[in-house]
Design a protein around this motif. Structure first.
Motif, short mmCIF file in Angstrom:
data_model
loop_
_atom_site.label_atom_id
_atom_site.label_comp_id
_atom_site.label_asym_id
_atom_site.label_seq_id
_atom_site.Cartn_x
_atom_site.Cartn_y
_atom_site.Cartn_z
N PRO A 183 -8.65 1.56 -3.52
CA PRO A 183 -8.07 0.25 -3.85
C PRO A 183 -7.47 0.25 -5.25
O PRO A 183 -7.87 1.04 -6.12
CB PRO A 183 -9.27 -0.70 -3.77
CG PRO A 183 -10.33 0.03 -3.04
CD PRO A 183 -10.10 1.49 -3.29
N ARG A 184 -6.54 -0.62 -5.47
CA ARG A 184 -5.87 -0.73 -6.76
C ARG A 184 -6.85 -0.81 -7.93
O ARG A 184 -6.66 -0.17 -8.96
CB ARG A 184 -5.00 -1.99 -6.71
CG ARG A 184 -4.30 -2.36 -7.98
CD ARG A 184 -3.56 -3.68 -7.76
NE ARG A 184 -2.87 -4.13 -8.95
CZ ARG A 184 -2.24 -5.30 -9.03
NH1 ARG A 184 -2.22 -6.11 -7.97
NH2 ARG A 184 -1.64 -5.65 -10.15
N ARG A 185 -7.94 -1.56 -7.76
CA ARG A 185 -8.88 -1.73 -8.87
C ARG A 185 -9.61 -0.44 -9.24
O ARG A 185 -10.16 -0.32 -10.34
CB ARG A 185 -9.92 -2.81 -8.51
CG ARG A 185 -10.82 -2.43 -7.35
CD ARG A 185 -11.96 -3.40 -7.11
NE ARG A 185 -12.81 -2.94 -6.03
CZ ARG A 185 -13.76 -2.02 -6.17
NH1 ARG A 185 -13.97 -1.47 -7.36
NH2 ARG A 185 -14.49 -1.64 -5.14
N ILE A 200 0.15 8.58 -10.24
CA ILE A 200 -0.16 7.22 -10.68
C ILE A 200 0.55 6.92 -12.00
O ILE A 200 1.17 5.86 -12.18
CB ILE A 200 -1.68 7.01 -10.81
CG1 ILE A 200 -2.34 7.05 -9.43
CG2 ILE A 200 -1.99 5.69 -11.51
CD1 ILE A 200 -3.86 7.09 -9.48
N MET A 213 0.86 -1.19 0.00
CA MET A 213 0.00 0.00 0.00
C MET A 213 0.89 1.24 0.00
O MET A 213 1.87 1.30 0.74
CB MET A 213 -0.91 -0.01 1.23
CG MET A 213 -1.91 1.13 1.28
SD MET A 213 -2.99 1.07 2.74
CE MET A 213 -4.01 -0.35 2.35
N LYS A 214 0.54 2.20 -0.86
CA LYS A 214 1.31 3.43 -0.96
C LYS A 214 0.55 4.58 -0.29
O LYS A 214 -0.69 4.58 -0.24
CB LYS A 214 1.56 3.79 -2.43
CG LYS A 214 2.21 2.67 -3.25
CD LYS A 214 3.56 2.28 -2.69
CE LYS A 214 4.28 1.24 -3.55
NZ LYS A 214 3.75 -0.12 -3.40
N LEU A 266 -8.19 2.66 -9.24
CA LEU A 266 -7.31 3.68 -9.80
C LEU A 266 -7.64 4.05 -11.25
O LEU A 266 -7.57 5.24 -11.62
CB LEU A 266 -5.84 3.25 -9.68
CG LEU A 266 -5.31 3.03 -8.25
CD1 LEU A 266 -3.80 2.77 -8.29
CD2 LEU A 266 -5.64 4.18 -7.34
N LEU A 285 2.25 3.52 -10.71
CA LEU A 285 1.71 3.00 -9.45
C LEU A 285 0.61 2.00 -9.72
O LEU A 285 -0.33 2.28 -10.46
CB LEU A 285 1.18 4.17 -8.60
CG LEU A 285 0.93 3.90 -7.12
CD1 LEU A 285 1.10 5.20 -6.33
CD2 LEU A 285 -0.45 3.34 -6.88
N ASP A 286 0.74 0.82 -9.13
CA ASP A 286 -0.23 -0.26 -9.31
C ASP A 286 -0.42 -0.96 -7.96
O ASP A 286 -0.01 -2.09 -7.76
CB ASP A 286 0.29 -1.24 -10.37
CG ASP A 286 -0.74 -2.31 -10.73
OD1 ASP A 286 -1.95 -2.05 -10.57
OD2 ASP A 286 -0.33 -3.40 -11.15
N ASP A 287 -1.03 -0.23 -7.04
CA ASP A 287 -1.18 -0.72 -5.67
C ASP A 287 -2.32 0.04 -5.01
O ASP A 287 -2.80 1.05 -5.54
CB ASP A 287 0.13 -0.49 -4.90
CG ASP A 287 0.25 -1.34 -3.64
OD1 ASP A 287 -0.72 -2.06 -3.31
OD2 ASP A 287 1.32 -1.30 -3.00
N ASP A 288 -2.77 -0.44 -3.87
CA ASP A 288 -3.73 0.32 -3.09
C ASP A 288 -3.09 1.65 -2.70
O ASP A 288 -1.87 1.72 -2.44
CB ASP A 288 -4.14 -0.43 -1.82
CG ASP A 288 -4.87 -1.73 -2.14
OD1 ASP A 288 -5.36 -1.88 -3.28
OD2 ASP A 288 -4.95 -2.59 -1.25
N LEU A 289 -3.92 2.71 -2.62
CA LEU A 289 -3.36 4.06 -2.44
C LEU A 289 -4.13 4.83 -1.38
O LEU A 289 -5.35 5.00 -1.47
CB LEU A 289 -3.43 4.82 -3.77
CG LEU A 289 -2.91 6.26 -3.77
CD1 LEU A 289 -1.41 6.30 -3.45
CD2 LEU A 289 -3.20 6.94 -5.11
#
Length: 244
Positions: A186-188, A102, A1-2, A190, A107-111
């Motif tokens: 959440p990542r999905r 992003i 998570m970022k 973004l 960036l490909d993570d929960d944020l």
């Protein structure tokens, strides 16, 4: 998570303090605001990297801060993202800056996203674990009166803390619960930020993105503990010195 700290504004209401210094780097009781923001997340094992998005004017200041002992003491790698803007007139806006980070960092993570000028007297250590379970999570705070809520985003919740209505700067508010600049995406989710912008929606005022998401996705509230301090003026900055 970022964790992404929004710090690309020009804070014109705090001039001359911000003529040569970014608002989140201004000291509150001897410690830069941004250190207090990061300190609120102390103990968040879910977070593995911090990004700070700023502008060309203040990027060197943030680079120096990121190398300082106080910044290093937080224990996370810190990346400074310069959005390339140089004036208040050409700024990307908060949502534009989220999209910029992003894309520029792949960036490909929960944020988690938090404003660099929002201070908290309580801990945010449980925000990330709750976000893992909830998905889209929004910090909320009861501002206490109907006049004050007109400056913020008014939210209504159901019995499960799901946001059922969201209104930016309401003219006829019915409640005093405000959404603040503390979010988890959440990542999905973004890719929806890019869609929001591509549809021509407001790139500033980060609450606008949540307002757009509420009818499409489950969005839940996170009541912050303690006091929330929104540092937007010299008066609120001076008040924070006393409160903290």
């Amino acid at each position: 998570m970022k964790l992404l700290v929004l710090a690309a504004g020009y804070a014109t209401r705090l001039r001359p303090l911000t003529d040569n210094q970014a608002k989140p780097l201004l000291p509150v009781r001897g410690l830069p605001m941004i250190d207090r923001v990061l300190g609120s997340f102390a103990g968040s094992a879910d977070i593995d990297h911090v990004y700070v998005v700023t502008n060309r004017r203040y990027a060197p200041n943030f680079e120096r801060w990121a190398a300082s002992p106080t910044a290093q003491a937080h224990g996370w790698p810190i990346g400074i993202c310069d959005d390339g803007t140089s004036t208040n007139e050409d700024r990307l806006g908060a949502i534009g800056d989220i999209d910029f980070v992003i894309k520029s960092t792949s960036l490909d993570d929960d944020l988690i996203v938090v404003a660099g000028d929002n201070l908290f007297t309580g801990s945010l250590g449980d925000f990330a674990p709750l976000a893992r379970r909830r998905g889209i999570l929004v910090g909320v705070y009861d501002v206490g009166d109907l006049d004050t809520i007109r400056q913020y985003s008014s939210v209504t919740l159901d019995s499960d803390a799901r946001i059922v209505s969201f209104e930016e700067k309401p003219q006829q508010p019915t409640g005093t619960l405000a959404a603040i600049a503390l979010y988890h995406y959440p990542r999905r989710v973004l890719p929806l930020i890019r869609r929001y912008l591509s549809e021509g929606n407001n790139p500033d005022q980060p609450g606008r993105l949540v307002q757009w998401l509420v009818p499409q996705e489950p969005c839940y509230a996170y009541p912050v503990s303690g006091q929330w301090l929104d540092i937007g003026s010299k008066e609120s900055y001076d008040a924070a010195q006393d409160i903290l």
